[in-house]
Design a protein around this motif. Structure first.
Motif, PDB file in Angstrom:
ATOM      1  N   ASP A 118      15.490 112.262  61.032  1.00 14.85           N
ATOM      2  CA  ASP A 118      16.588 111.318  60.803  1.00 14.85           C
ATOM      3  C   ASP A 118      16.228 110.429  59.621  1.00 14.85           C
ATOM      4  OD1 ASP A 118      17.844 112.388  62.989  1.00 14.85           O
ATOM      5  OD2 ASP A 118      17.232 110.802  64.372  1.00 14.85           O
ATOM      6  N   MET A 119      17.127 110.375  58.639  1.00 11.69           N
ATOM      7  CA  MET A 119      16.903 109.568  57.444  1.00 11.69           C
ATOM      8  C   MET A 119      18.004 108.520  57.346  1.00 11.69           C
ATOM      9  SD  MET A 119      14.165 110.990  56.368  1.00 11.69           S
ATOM     10  CE  MET A 119      13.975 110.091  54.840  1.00 11.69           C
ATOM     11  N   SER A 120      17.641 107.272  57.619  1.00 17.20           N
ATOM     12  CA  SER A 120      18.602 106.168  57.576  1.00 17.20           C
ATOM     13  C   SER A 120      18.766 105.671  56.149  1.00 17.20           C
ATOM     14  CB  SER A 120      18.136 105.021  58.475  1.00 17.20           C
ATOM     15  OG  SER A 120      18.030 105.458  59.820  1.00 17.20           O
ATOM     16  N   ILE A 121      19.995 105.353  55.785  1.00 12.97           N
ATOM     17  CA  ILE A 121      20.299 104.808  54.460  1.00 12.97           C
ATOM     18  C   ILE A 121      20.320 103.292  54.568  1.00 12.97           C
ATOM     19  CG2 ILE A 121      21.889 104.867  52.521  1.00 12.97           C
ATOM     20  CD1 ILE A 121      20.537 107.562  53.285  1.00 12.97           C
ATOM     21  N   SER A 122      19.447 102.637  53.836  1.00 18.08           N
ATOM     22  CA  SER A 122      19.256 101.187  53.959  1.00 18.08           C
ATOM     23  C   SER A 122      20.555 100.422  53.786  1.00 18.08           C
ATOM     24  CB  SER A 122      18.239 100.713  52.910  1.00 18.08           C
ATOM     25  OG  SER A 122      17.033 101.422  53.041  1.00 18.08           O
ATOM     26  N   ASN A 123      20.720  99.368  54.626  1.00 17.78           N
ATOM     27  CA  ASN A 123      21.860  98.444  54.546  1.00 17.78           C
ATOM     28  C   ASN A 123      23.207  99.139  54.714  1.00 17.78           C
ATOM     29  OD1 ASN A 123      20.249  96.126  54.131  1.00 17.78           O
ATOM     30  ND2 ASN A 123      20.048  96.638  51.961  1.00 17.78           N
ATOM     31  N   THR A 124      23.193 100.294  55.393  1.00 15.89           N
ATOM     32  CA  THR A 124      24.435 100.977  55.762  1.00 15.89           C
ATOM     33  C   THR A 124      24.277 101.451  57.200  1.00 15.89           C
ATOM     34  OG1 THR A 124      23.765 103.226  55.143  1.00 15.89           O
ATOM     35  CG2 THR A 124      24.643 101.821  53.377  1.00 15.89           C
ATOM     36  N   ASP A 125      25.365 101.920  57.776  1.00 16.63           N
ATOM     37  CA  ASP A 125      25.280 102.479  59.129  1.00 16.63           C
ATOM     38  C   ASP A 125      25.181 104.004  59.084  1.00 16.63           C
ATOM     39  OD1 ASP A 125      27.761 103.041  58.181  1.00 16.63           O
ATOM     40  OD2 ASP A 125      28.873 102.169  59.870  1.00 16.63           O
ATOM     41  N   VAL A 126      24.798 104.553  57.926  1.00 20.11           N
ATOM     42  CA  VAL A 126      24.704 106.000  57.740  1.00 20.11           C
ATOM     43  C   VAL A 126      23.292 106.468  58.063  1.00 20.11           C
ATOM     44  CG1 VAL A 126      24.879 107.900  56.083  1.00 20.11           C
ATOM     45  CG2 VAL A 126      26.494 105.986  55.984  1.00 20.11           C
ATOM     46  N   THR A 127      23.209 107.512  58.858  1.00 17.09           N
ATOM     47  CA  THR A 127      21.943 108.192  59.126  1.00 17.09           C
ATOM     48  C   THR A 127      22.160 109.686  58.972  1.00 17.09           C
ATOM     49  OG1 THR A 127      21.160 106.482  60.665  1.00 17.09           O
ATOM     50  CG2 THR A 127      20.132 108.654  60.815  1.00 17.09           C
ATOM     51  N   ASN A 128      21.505 110.271  58.014  1.00 17.09           N
ATOM     52  CA  ASN A 128      21.592 111.721  57.828  1.00 17.09           C
ATOM     53  C   ASN A 128      20.639 112.412  58.795  1.00 17.09           C
ATOM     54  OD1 ASN A 128      23.450 111.512  55.754  1.00 17.09           O
ATOM     55  ND2 ASN A 128      21.898 111.512  54.139  1.00 17.09           N
ATOM     56  N   ARG A 129      21.188 113.310  59.596  1.00 15.69           N
ATOM     57  CA  ARG A 129      20.389 114.007  60.607  1.00 15.69           C
ATOM     58  C   ARG A 129      20.103 115.432  60.144  1.00 15.69           C
ATOM     59  NH1 ARG A 129      23.172 114.496  65.814  1.00 15.69           N
ATOM     60  NH2 ARG A 129      21.072 115.006  66.553  1.00 15.69           N
ATOM     61  N   TYR A 130      18.856 115.854  60.335  1.00 12.98           N
ATOM     62  CA  TYR A 130      18.427 117.194  59.949  1.00 12.98           C
ATOM     63  C   TYR A 130      17.638 117.830  61.089  1.00 12.98           C
ATOM     64  CZ  TYR A 130      19.127 115.255  55.236  1.00 12.98           C
ATOM     65  OH  TYR A 130      19.643 114.654  54.131  1.00 12.98           O
ATOM     66  N   ILE A 131      17.608 119.145  61.072  1.00  9.88           N
ATOM     67  CA  ILE A 131      16.647 119.913  61.865  1.00  9.88           C
ATOM     68  C   ILE A 131      15.861 120.738  60.865  1.00  9.88           C
ATOM     69  CG2 ILE A 131      16.315 121.737  63.572  1.00  9.88           C
ATOM     70  CD1 ILE A 131      18.852 120.815  64.948  1.00  9.88           C
ATOM     71  N   ALA A 132      14.599 120.394  60.689  1.00  6.67           N
ATOM     72  CA  ALA A 132      13.726 121.121  59.761  1.00  6.67           C
ATOM     73  C   ALA A 132      12.984 122.175  60.558  1.00  6.67           C
ATOM     74  CB  ALA A 132      12.741 120.167  59.096  1.00  6.67           C
ATOM     75  N   THR A 133      13.130 123.424  60.144  1.00  6.00           N
ATOM     76  CA  THR A 133      12.552 124.510  60.922  1.00  6.00           C
ATOM     77  C   THR A 133      12.019 125.592  60.004  1.00  6.00           C
ATOM     78  OG1 THR A 133      12.986 126.077  62.708  1.00  6.00           O
ATOM     79  CG2 THR A 133      14.747 125.741  61.114  1.00  6.00           C
ATOM     80  N   GLN A 134      11.222 126.482  60.560  1.00  8.69           N
ATOM     81  CA  GLN A 134      10.687 127.601  59.798  1.00  8.69           C
ATOM     82  C   GLN A 134      11.732 128.707  59.697  1.00  8.69           C
ATOM     83  OE1 GLN A 134       7.365 128.940  62.219  1.00  8.69           O
ATOM     84  NE2 GLN A 134       8.677 130.173  63.539  1.00  8.69           N
ATOM     85  N   GLY A 135      11.519 129.637  58.756  1.00  4.01           N
ATOM     86  CA  GLY A 135      12.370 130.811  58.701  1.00  4.01           C
ATOM     87  C   GLY A 135      12.167 131.644  59.947  1.00  4.01           C
ATOM     88  N   PRO A 136      13.243 132.033  60.652  1.00  4.71           N
ATOM     89  CA  PRO A 136      13.090 132.738  61.922  1.00  4.71           C
ATOM     90  C   PRO A 136      12.269 134.020  61.794  1.00  4.71           C
ATOM     91  CG  PRO A 136      15.347 132.008  61.628  1.00  4.71           C
ATOM     92  CD  PRO A 136      14.648 131.770  60.329  1.00  4.71           C
ATOM     93  N   LEU A 137      11.476 134.306  62.819  1.00  7.05           N
ATOM     94  CA  LEU A 137      10.802 135.590  62.965  1.00  7.05           C
ATOM     95  C   LEU A 137      11.747 136.570  63.640  1.00  7.05           C
ATOM     96  CD1 LEU A 137       7.434 134.135  64.319  1.00  7.05           C
ATOM     97  CD2 LEU A 137       7.772 135.081  62.039  1.00  7.05           C
ATOM     98  N   SER A 138      11.388 137.848  63.613  1.00  8.30           N
ATOM     99  CA  SER A 138      12.235 138.834  64.285  1.00  8.30           C
ATOM    100  C   SER A 138      12.325 138.563  65.787  1.00  8.30           C
ATOM    101  CB  SER A 138      11.680 140.242  64.048  1.00  8.30           C
ATOM    102  OG  SER A 138      10.350 140.349  64.553  1.00  8.30           O
ATOM    103  N   THR A 139      11.293 137.884  66.328  1.00  9.44           N
ATOM    104  CA  THR A 139      11.257 137.601  67.774  1.00  9.44           C
ATOM    105  C   THR A 139      11.853 136.250  68.139  1.00  9.44           C
ATOM    106  OG1 THR A 139       9.014 136.731  67.485  1.00  9.44           O
ATOM    107  CG2 THR A 139       9.225 139.051  68.100  1.00  9.44           C
ATOM    108  N   THR A 140      12.291 135.481  67.136  1.00 11.23           N
ATOM    109  CA  THR A 140      12.816 134.139  67.437  1.00 11.23           C
ATOM    110  C   THR A 140      14.243 133.945  66.950  1.00 11.23           C
ATOM    111  OG1 THR A 140      11.915 133.196  65.376  1.00 11.23           O
ATOM    112  CG2 THR A 140      10.484 133.144  67.317  1.00 11.23           C
ATOM    113  N   VAL A 141      14.940 135.034  66.628  1.00 13.42           N
ATOM    114  CA  VAL A 141      16.317 134.909  66.158  1.00 13.42           C
ATOM    115  C   VAL A 141      17.213 134.337  67.247  1.00 13.42           C
ATOM    116  CG1 VAL A 141      18.323 136.203  65.340  1.00 13.42           C
ATOM    117  CG2 VAL A 141      16.047 136.735  64.446  1.00 13.42           C
ATOM    118  N   GLU A 142      17.040 134.794  68.489  1.00 14.68           N
ATOM    119  CA  GLU A 142      17.854 134.292  69.598  1.00 14.68           C
ATOM    120  C   GLU A 142      17.654 132.787  69.771  1.00 14.68           C
ATOM    121  OE1 GLU A 142      20.459 134.976  72.944  1.00 14.68           O
ATOM    122  OE2 GLU A 142      19.478 136.666  71.957  1.00 14.68           O
ATOM    123  N   GLU A 143      16.390 132.335  69.726  1.00 16.09           N
ATOM    124  CA  GLU A 143      16.109 130.911  69.870  1.00 16.09           C
ATOM    125  C   GLU A 143      16.733 130.110  68.732  1.00 16.09           C
ATOM    126  OE1 GLU A 143      13.949 133.282  70.385  1.00 16.09           O
ATOM    127  OE2 GLU A 143      12.547 132.802  72.004  1.00 16.09           O
TER     128      GLU A 143
END
Length: 884
Positions: free
Chosen positions: A672-697
């Motif tokens: 979560d990256m909050s923008i100072s003096n605003t009510d904006v928060t940019n939300r992210y999910i940082a993840t690895q490139g999926p493996l063949s065994t983790t596509v479902e997840e």
């Protein structure tokens, strides 16, 4: 008193001895046999030296060096004037092999002590006093207009001069116009002084030696650093200027560098009458030699350029001066450089290191009237401010390593840099740190340049080539003994050892660590020969690391290294452009709210010129010391990690709820990256490139977190290695998983073929719910490194912002989910801050990201690129506003 003299007194033999007349005659004779030479030094002091009339230039140089007690003396020389002129263009260097009398003018015997060979990196200089002399020379170059620099850099360098002379900024002592008496930069104004003051406040705690080191470290990045220009014309009769540097020949036109010929690319250097020639090395694809000719103004100027080229090549590139064979009937100039090379100079300085010496620094007021200037130069150096009373002099002991800019602790405390636990890919030097070892998506080290040998440019001596493995019985080997610090670290990294004949080199030495403070000092480029008595001259990298680890685990922890010192860096191609950066410092007075963004960008531009950002970036922790990743290490989860070192923190990891296999694990973190003096928060999910065994997840996570946008910053295969499994179907195709169905309904490639945009429909089979998801892939990011320019990257980032859904997290991934992913998060955050008029501090953004996922923005080149992109975006916005 004798009142009377008898006649006897005048009788017989008598004699007289005229003492006074004979002494005058002897004095006249002595004076006629000696020569008085006045030498003016860089601090504007001067001294008269009496020499025999048959004395050579080397005799005078030794007298001058002894007077200054210089150890690293071979960087310096004495300049004299042709035709008794003091014009800079008429200056030439005193030749040590010729008589002094024949080289001086007929009416005045005045010489000027100056830097002749500008060191490529001030960290090579062992002595504080030598660095101080370089500092004085560069200040003089700036005031004389010889060293051109942008206003932001001029202000930054001036602030270091103020710190060196006045110490820390003290509000009660330093009044509004406390800089008015100091001549710091050409055309100095009150507005410039205010900007210098703001930067002076940031240098709190730096000693004079620290400030001068940072001054040099920033100045070396300048395009005109150490360049002495010679007028010439090319084959189309266009006026150009040729400059000789430590790395080769540089060509300027209209004060713009248009070409660089490195020594490794030059085969021969020659001149004939008014023409100067260089022969370039034949490339494998070429069947002919390339000979370039330049027309000089006169025969003398052609020969002067040739001699300067010979001297610089020999000094910076050779192990020792090449003995020139003399032929009785040979044609052409018999000149050859006979002094010591940089390699020999640094070897001698190492042997004599540890000398403590006290000296007095001169005031900037003394340099306001440089001793050598033409009428044109005099106008450039004239200070517009009046003199005052701030002429402090500071004494210093050469007893400690300089402290880096904007930091209170220059050690690199993160546990993953490991100091020799992992190889580094490039040499580290203060202000422009080498690229640290990456865990994934790492950059390749550049191939080692080669050189070869009317003046031939011979190759490096085999004993001096870092790419050639030799016996540990090498001459000039140095023994360095180091003990670990309180954290068990020695403070250096190694690289190489990736083949049977590849030497292992020291790639980085962190100041303030045992390696950085050892005597003799360990430096970047040193070749390892022995470790605790064991021969490692042909060892593999893994063996060297294990030996270092073994020493660390021993009771004493003592590490004894036998190294072959490296006195130079091999240069190939162009200089590296200095990067952008802004480094916030606690305690500095904040700028006014309405001007905060502008001020942060001003300091970002200073980072561009200074090269300070890499050193500051590498002081950040890579993994938060108080955060764990225990869940990722469980037996059921280990194989779900693409890289064993890239693991999510337990506190911010994404916990899956809809998977039926009993595991809630996926290698992903909320950011979560909050923008100072605003009510904006940019939300992210940082993840690895999926493996063949983790596509479902992966798709379960996307649906669970209600994300509408996936940003992919890698291709599937890079350099023959899988970076990401293809987790989507082809256009109009369907991917069927256990509980999820993915359909690709749209796919388009932009005109530049840099991006691919897709639209997916994802169906949750259990709940019979479908969701539209956009997929944006950056395919033009190079396999290793960063994009060529910020333009396309900024366009891609703006498109990401346009497609973001409010309140919904954006899933961002590359291969490891830390390097390019971190670049994207920082860039979007910076754009939002600019839009809100808030200051942008890239280093603080990296710190915030790393508190939520380890190692975000993986290496120095990525950080440099994103800082350049931030500044480019700001300039675009400023230009847009000006046009509107």
């Amino acid at each position: 008193m004798i009142e009377s003299v008898s006649k006897r007194a005048f009788g017989g033999s008598s004699g007289t001895y005229n003492v006074h007349a004979l002494e005058l005659a002897a004095a006249r004779e002595r004076k006629s046999k000696t020569l008085g030479v006045t030498v003016k030094f860089l601090d504007d002091s001067e001294r008269v030296f009496r020499l025999e009339k048959r004395a050579k230039g080397s005799d005078l140089l030794e007298r001058v060096f002894d007077h200054l007690e210089l150890i690293e003396k071979d960087y310096f020389g004495l300049r004299c004037c042709d035709n008794d002129s003091q014009c800079l263009s008429c200056m030439r260097w005193l030749d040590p092999s010729k008589l002094v009398k024949k080289q001086l003018g007929t009416r005045q015997h005045v010489l000027y002590f100056r830097v002749k060979f500008y060191v490529s990196d001030p960290s090579k200089l062992q002595e504080e006093y030598t660095r101080y002399q370089f500092y004085l020379q560069l200040r003089r170059d700036i005031l004389e207009g010889k060293l051109h620099l942008p206003p932001s850099t001029a202000i930054l360098l001036a602030s270091y001069t103020v710190q060196s002379e006045l110490g820390d900024y003290q509000p009660e002592e330093h009044e509004v116009n406390y800089l008015s008496d100091m001549c710091l930069i050409p055309n100095q104004t009150e507005d410039l002084e205010r900007k210098i003051t703001e930067l002076h406040k940031l240098h709190k705690g730096q000693s004079p030696a620290d400030a001068e080191f940072n001054f040099l470290d920033h100045a070396k990045r300048l395009e005109m650093y150490g360049v002495e220009l010679h007028k010439a014309r090319d084959n189309t009769d266009r006026e150009i200027r040729l400059g000789v540097t430590h790395s080769g020949l540089v060509v300027f036109q209209n004060n713009v560098r248009i070409n660089v010929f490195s020594w490794s690319k030059i085969m021969k250097i020659s001149f004939k009458r008014k023409q100067f020639f260089i022969q370039l090395r034949r490339e494998p694809s070429e069947s002919y030699d390339t000979l370039l000719g330049f027309n000089m103004e006169t025969y003398r100027s052609s020969k002067t350029l040739w001699k300067s080229s010979v001297e610089h090549h020999t000094f910076f590139r050779l192990h020792s001066p090449r003995a020139r064979r003399r032929f009785p009937f040979s044609l052409g100039s018999k000149f050859s450089y006979s002094g010591r090379t940089e390699y020999q100079t640094l070897a001698e300085a190492r042997r004599r290191s540890g000398l403590e010496r006290k000296f007095v620094r001169s005031s900037s007021r003394n340099l306001s009237s440089p001793a050598i200037r033409s009428s044109t130069v005099e106008d450039k150096t004239k200070c517009t401010r009046t003199s005052g009373s701030y002429a402090h002099k500071v004494t210093s002991l050469d007893t400690k390593e300089p402290k880096k800019a904007w930091t209170e602790d220059t050690r690199i405390p993160d546990e993953d840099s490991c100091y020799a636990d992992k190889p580094a890919e490039g040499p580290f030097s203060p202000g422009i740190a080498g690229r640290i070892m990456s865990y994934a998506d790492d950059e390749e080290a550049p191939a080692s340049p080669t050189s070869n040998g009317l003046y031939d440019t011979p190759p490096y001596s085999p004993s001096h080539s870092p790419a050639t493995a030799r016996s540990p019985a090498d001459v000039d080997a140095v023994t360095v003994a180091i003990r670990p610090d309180a954290d068990g670290k020695y403070g250096f990294n190694v690289k190489g050892g990736d083949g049977a004949e590849a030497a292992v080199l020291v790639s980085r030495v962190a100041p303030g660590t045992p390696a950085g403070e050892s005597v003799p000092r360990l430096t970047e480029g040193d070749r390892l020969l022995r470790i605790n008595g064991k021969d490692v001259s042909r060892a593999r990298h893994e063996e060297v690391v294990e030996l270092i680890q073994e020493a660390r685990r021993s009771d004493s922890g003592k590490l004894v290294l036998v190294v072959k010192p490296s006195a130079y860096q091999a240069y190939e191609g162009d200089f590296e452009e200095p990067p952008y950066q802004y480094v916030p410092v606690g305690g500095a007075e904040p700028p006014s709210p309405g001007n905060a963004l502008q001020q942060s960008m001003l300091l970002l531009a200073d980072g561009l010129a200074s090269g300070a950002l890499i050193a500051q970036y590498e002081t950040l922790f890579r993994k938060h010391p108080d955060l764990t990743s225990n869940e990722s290490l469980k037996a059921d989860n280990v194989n779900k990690n693409r890289y064993r070192d890239i693991l999510p923190y337990d506190t911010t990891r994404v916990v899956l709820k809809t998977v039926d296999n009993g595991s809630d694990y996926i290698n992903a973190n909320f950011i979560d990256m909050s923008i100072s003096n605003t009510d904006v928060t940019n939300r992210y999910i940082a993840t690895q490139g999926p493996l063949s065994t983790t596509v479902e997840e992966f798709w379960s996570m996307v649906l669970q977190e209600d994300s509408n946008l996936i940003v992919m910053l890698t291709t599937l295969i890079e350099k023959g290695r899988s970076k990401c499994h293809k987790y989507w179907p082809d256009l109009d195709g369907i991917l069927t998983l256990k509980d999820i169905i993915v359909k690709c309904v749209k796919e388009e490639i932009d005109q530049s073929e840099s991006f691919v945009f897709r639209d997916f429909v994802v169906v949750d089979v259990k709940d019979n719910v479908s969701k539209e998801i956009k997929h944006m892939q950056y395919v033009a990011w190079p396999d290793h490194g960063v994009p060529d320019s910020p333009v396309e990257f900024l366009a891609f980032t703006e498109r990401v912002r346009a497609n973001r859904a409010e309140g919904s997290p954006v899933v961002v991934h590359c291969s490891a989910g830390i390097g390019r992913t971190g670049v994207m998060v920082l860039m979007e955050t910076a754009l939002c801050l600019m839009e809100a008029g808030e200051p942008v501090y890239p280093l603080e953004i990296v710190k915030t990201m790393r508190e939520q996922r380890a190692m975000m923005i993986q290496n120095a080149s990525q950080y440099r690129f994103v800082c350049e992109s931030v500044f480019a975006a700001y300039e675009d916005k400023v230009n847009e506003k000006a046009e509107s």
